[in-house]
Design a protein around this motif. Sequence first.
Motif, short mmCIF file in Angstrom:
data_model
loop_
_atom_site.label_atom_id
_atom_site.label_comp_id
_atom_site.label_asym_id
_atom_site.label_seq_id
_atom_site.Cartn_x
_atom_site.Cartn_y
_atom_site.Cartn_z
N ALA A 166 -4.43 5.04 4.72
CA ALA A 166 -3.78 6.12 3.99
C ALA A 166 -4.79 6.88 3.15
O ALA A 166 -5.65 6.27 2.50
CB ALA A 166 -2.68 5.57 3.09
N THR A 167 -4.73 8.17 3.19
CA THR A 167 -5.55 9.00 2.31
C THR A 167 -4.69 10.16 1.84
O THR A 167 -3.68 10.50 2.46
CB THR A 167 -6.82 9.49 3.01
OG1 THR A 167 -7.67 10.13 2.03
CG2 THR A 167 -6.52 10.49 4.12
N GLY A 168 -5.07 10.76 0.72
CA GLY A 168 -4.29 11.86 0.19
C GLY A 168 -4.62 12.13 -1.26
O GLY A 168 -5.70 11.75 -1.73
N HIS A 169 -3.71 12.75 -1.96
CA HIS A 169 -3.95 13.04 -3.37
C HIS A 169 -2.65 12.93 -4.15
O HIS A 169 -1.55 13.06 -3.59
CB HIS A 169 -4.56 14.43 -3.56
CG HIS A 169 -3.62 15.55 -3.22
ND1 HIS A 169 -2.66 16.01 -4.10
CD2 HIS A 169 -3.49 16.31 -2.11
CE1 HIS A 169 -1.98 17.00 -3.54
NE2 HIS A 169 -2.45 17.19 -2.32
N VAL B 235 5.07 -0.96 4.85
CA VAL B 235 4.03 0.04 5.17
C VAL B 235 3.94 1.07 4.03
O VAL B 235 2.84 1.48 3.64
CB VAL B 235 4.31 0.71 6.53
CG1 VAL B 235 3.36 1.89 6.76
CG2 VAL B 235 4.18 -0.30 7.66
N LEU B 236 5.07 1.47 3.48
CA LEU B 236 5.06 2.38 2.33
C LEU B 236 4.36 1.73 1.13
O LEU B 236 3.58 2.39 0.42
CB LEU B 236 6.48 2.79 1.95
CG LEU B 236 7.18 3.75 2.94
CD1 LEU B 236 8.67 3.83 2.65
CD2 LEU B 236 6.56 5.15 2.90
N ASP B 237 4.62 0.45 0.91
CA ASP B 237 3.94 -0.29 -0.18
C ASP B 237 2.43 -0.26 0.00
O ASP B 237 1.67 -0.01 -0.94
CB ASP B 237 4.39 -1.76 -0.20
CG ASP B 237 5.76 -1.96 -0.82
OD1 ASP B 237 6.36 -0.97 -1.29
OD2 ASP B 237 6.24 -3.11 -0.82
N GLU B 238 1.99 -0.53 1.24
CA GLU B 238 0.54 -0.59 1.51
C GLU B 238 -0.09 0.80 1.36
O GLU B 238 -1.19 0.94 0.81
CB GLU B 238 0.30 -1.15 2.91
CG GLU B 238 -1.15 -1.12 3.39
CD GLU B 238 -2.12 -1.88 2.48
OE1 GLU B 238 -3.34 -1.58 2.54
OE2 GLU B 238 -1.69 -2.76 1.71
N ALA B 239 0.60 1.82 1.83
CA ALA B 239 0.08 3.19 1.69
C ALA B 239 -0.05 3.56 0.21
O ALA B 239 -1.06 4.11 -0.22
CB ALA B 239 1.00 4.18 2.41
#
Length: 335
Positions: free
Chosen positions: A199-202, A317-321
Amino acid sequence: MATRWGICSAGKISHDFMVALRTLTPEDHKIVAVAARDLQNAEEFAKKHNVPRAYGSYDELAKDPDIDVVYIGTIHPHHLSTGKLFMKSKKNVLIEKPLAMNSREVQELITTAQDNSVFLMEAIWTRFFPVSVEVRRLLGQAEVGDVKMVRADLGAPLTHVPRLAERKLGGGALLDLGIYCLQFVFMVFNGERPESIEATGHCIDTGVDGTVVLILKFSGNRLAICTCSITMMLSNDAAIAGTTGTIKVPHHMWCPTALEVNGKEMQFPLPEADMPINFINSTGLRYEAEEVRQCLLKGLKESPGMPWAHSILLAEVLDEARRQLGVTYDQDIVQ
């Protein structure tokens, strides 16, 4: 015999759910009561939608003996407490997505459903649209060969909406929009767990994720790419690439009415709403309501179309992201 609904929360999504229920056969679906934390709001909602009973507390709704299933349309942080309240009162529940704030809470809801022998489903309405049913049928027939890549994008400038931007309200792109992209991926890959998650982002200044790109790698070098954003408009489509063709959801991938299979487009129109709705294509909420009815008639405790295992996988998966992005909620701190 009609399925008797109780409505928890008199907000925008509950309004749309009511409009959607009215597109179904009245002999099959009956709205018995609505509850809000403010009695006046419940009474106004009841008057607008011709609901027989209005309650100024969720406890009163939980005690109503004439209800088969409760639709919970509260904001994310309240899903755990309201879900447990109704299930402990032996009520079946359909809880808006995300089912809860994290995987620990999701597991707690599932355990409560098991302990009380009631039906529980996460309201991933997309799963039950005719477009999604057709996608599953096409994949089952290997219409595009072996699936190698799935892509899903969903984004719009929504930082002005408090429940999407505020950390205390469960804001962020992942929980509200990214969940739609991920559920599409897991539908295509039959609930398979990815081998890796990147996951990447801001984040925006409130501390929640503004834009996120997720890359999931599955066994056999199959990939999925999900992009979600509350800071910009994205293409809001989805695509499945196989060894012999492609399936595309060309627009509104979270509430789809069109499908493109190897370049040929098909339309799946929705029924008309009988009053203004808050969200696009909201009459499509009818499909998840009918799924709940069919499950209850069969005595099921979870939906084959949106099983608990998929809700757990989504949450994990949401937790890990979020972990990779550094986004935390108060609910993540174990007391």
